[in-house]
Design a protein around this motif. Structure first.
Motif, short mmCIF file in Angstrom:
data_model
loop_
_atom_site.label_atom_id
_atom_site.label_comp_id
_atom_site.label_asym_id
_atom_site.label_seq_id
_atom_site.Cartn_x
_atom_site.Cartn_y
_atom_site.Cartn_z
N TRP A 144 40.50 42.33 43.17
CA TRP A 144 41.55 41.56 42.50
C TRP A 144 40.98 40.28 41.89
CZ3 TRP A 144 45.13 42.30 47.30
CH2 TRP A 144 45.73 43.58 47.23
N ALA A 146 38.24 39.81 40.51
CA ALA A 146 37.50 40.09 39.29
C ALA A 146 38.40 40.41 38.09
CB ALA A 146 36.54 41.26 39.53
N MET A 147 39.70 40.50 38.32
CA MET A 147 40.64 40.86 37.25
C MET A 147 41.06 39.64 36.45
SD MET A 147 43.14 43.59 39.21
CE MET A 147 42.50 45.15 39.81
N ASP A 148 41.13 39.78 35.13
CA ASP A 148 41.51 38.68 34.26
C ASP A 148 42.94 38.19 34.52
OD1 ASP A 148 39.05 38.70 33.02
OD2 ASP A 148 39.70 40.03 31.39
N GLU A 149 43.82 39.11 34.90
CA GLU A 149 45.22 38.73 35.09
C GLU A 149 45.50 38.03 36.41
OE1 GLU A 149 45.37 43.33 35.63
OE2 GLU A 149 43.97 41.83 34.88
N ARG A 151 45.05 34.94 38.94
CA ARG A 151 44.88 33.50 38.75
C ARG A 151 43.60 32.96 39.40
NH1 ARG A 151 48.72 30.20 37.11
NH2 ARG A 151 50.31 31.77 37.57
N TYR A 152 43.19 33.53 40.53
CA TYR A 152 42.05 33.01 41.28
C TYR A 152 40.89 34.00 41.25
CZ TYR A 152 45.92 30.21 42.99
OH TYR A 152 47.03 29.41 43.06
N ASP A 153 39.66 33.47 41.12
CA ASP A 153 38.49 34.35 41.06
C ASP A 153 37.65 34.27 42.33
OD1 ASP A 153 37.37 31.86 40.84
OD2 ASP A 153 36.45 32.19 38.87
N VAL A 201 48.57 35.67 36.46
CA VAL A 201 48.74 34.71 35.37
C VAL A 201 50.00 34.99 34.60
CG1 VAL A 201 47.74 33.81 33.25
CG2 VAL A 201 46.26 34.34 35.19
N ASP A 202 50.24 36.26 34.30
CA ASP A 202 51.44 36.63 33.51
C ASP A 202 52.45 37.34 34.40
OD1 ASP A 202 49.16 37.51 30.92
OD2 ASP A 202 50.34 35.66 31.08
#
Length: 202
Positions: A144, A146-149, A151-153, A201-202
């Protein structure tokens, strides 16, 4: 030398773990005696020590097996999800349900008993268990993160966020303000949705 064949030893050890699981879940670690387990399995108390060096070693084996079962259950549930949002929602719902309904799951995930007990075992007990049991972490955080959507990396941050949410299960037993079942379920559902909305994020 043991009078048991290899297949008999495997069967008896599995039965000790299985019956130990039921007794530990029902009565807890302190109130479960080795004699209770051996009577359930149908072996003598002295025979128990051919398989485990102590009650603590058996309990660690039970928790380790329970951890694997829970993770397989969560994996099966999450595999049906169609989106990352639904994965997080499903993972949390499934984990909450396990912790609420399964005393051993609560001791693993909320109490962290597996690592605590393992650290207290003697060297002989640790060797008898084979591999070092790992702490019960919630899965999927690295994917999760690593996913762009998302919020946290940071996988550790995501894992910590989701793990901390599980502690809300203790609100049911709070001595200050015990929640009724319907109230607790509403709080749990709202918290899960709040975390899911905030994680993406969205």
């Amino acid at each position: 030398m043991s009078r048991f064949s290899e297949s008999e030893r495997d069967r008896i050890r599995s039965q000790l773990v299985e019956d130990g699981r039921e007794l530990f879940a029902r009565f807890g670690f302190d109130r479960t005696r080795i004699k209770d387990v051996t009577e359930a399995v149908g072996i003598g108390t002295s025979t128990f020590y051919q398989f485990f060096d102590s009650k603590e070693a058996l309990y660690v084996a039970v928790l380790h097996a329970e951890q694997e079962r829970i993770e397989a259950h969560i994996d099966a549930a999450v595999s049906e999800a169609e989106t990352p949002r639904e994965e997080v929602r499903t993972m949390l719902r499934t984990t909450f349900r396990e912790v609420r309904t399964n005393p051993l799951a609560s001791r693993l995930i909320v109490g962290g008993e597996l690592q605590q007990l393992y650290d207290q075992l003697s060297e002989a007990d640790r060797e008898s268990l084979g591999s070092h049991p790992r702490e019960a972490d919630l899965p999927y955080a690295s994917r999760w993160a690593a996913m762009d959507e998302v919020r946290y990396d940071d996988p550790d941050l995501i894992n910590g966020l989701l793990r901390s949410l599980i502690f809300v299960t203790r609100a049911q037993d709070s001595p200050i303000a015990v929640l009724h079942v319907s109230e607790y379920e509403e709080v749990e559902a709202a918290l899960i949705e709040t975390i899911v909305d905030g994680l993406f994020v969205d």
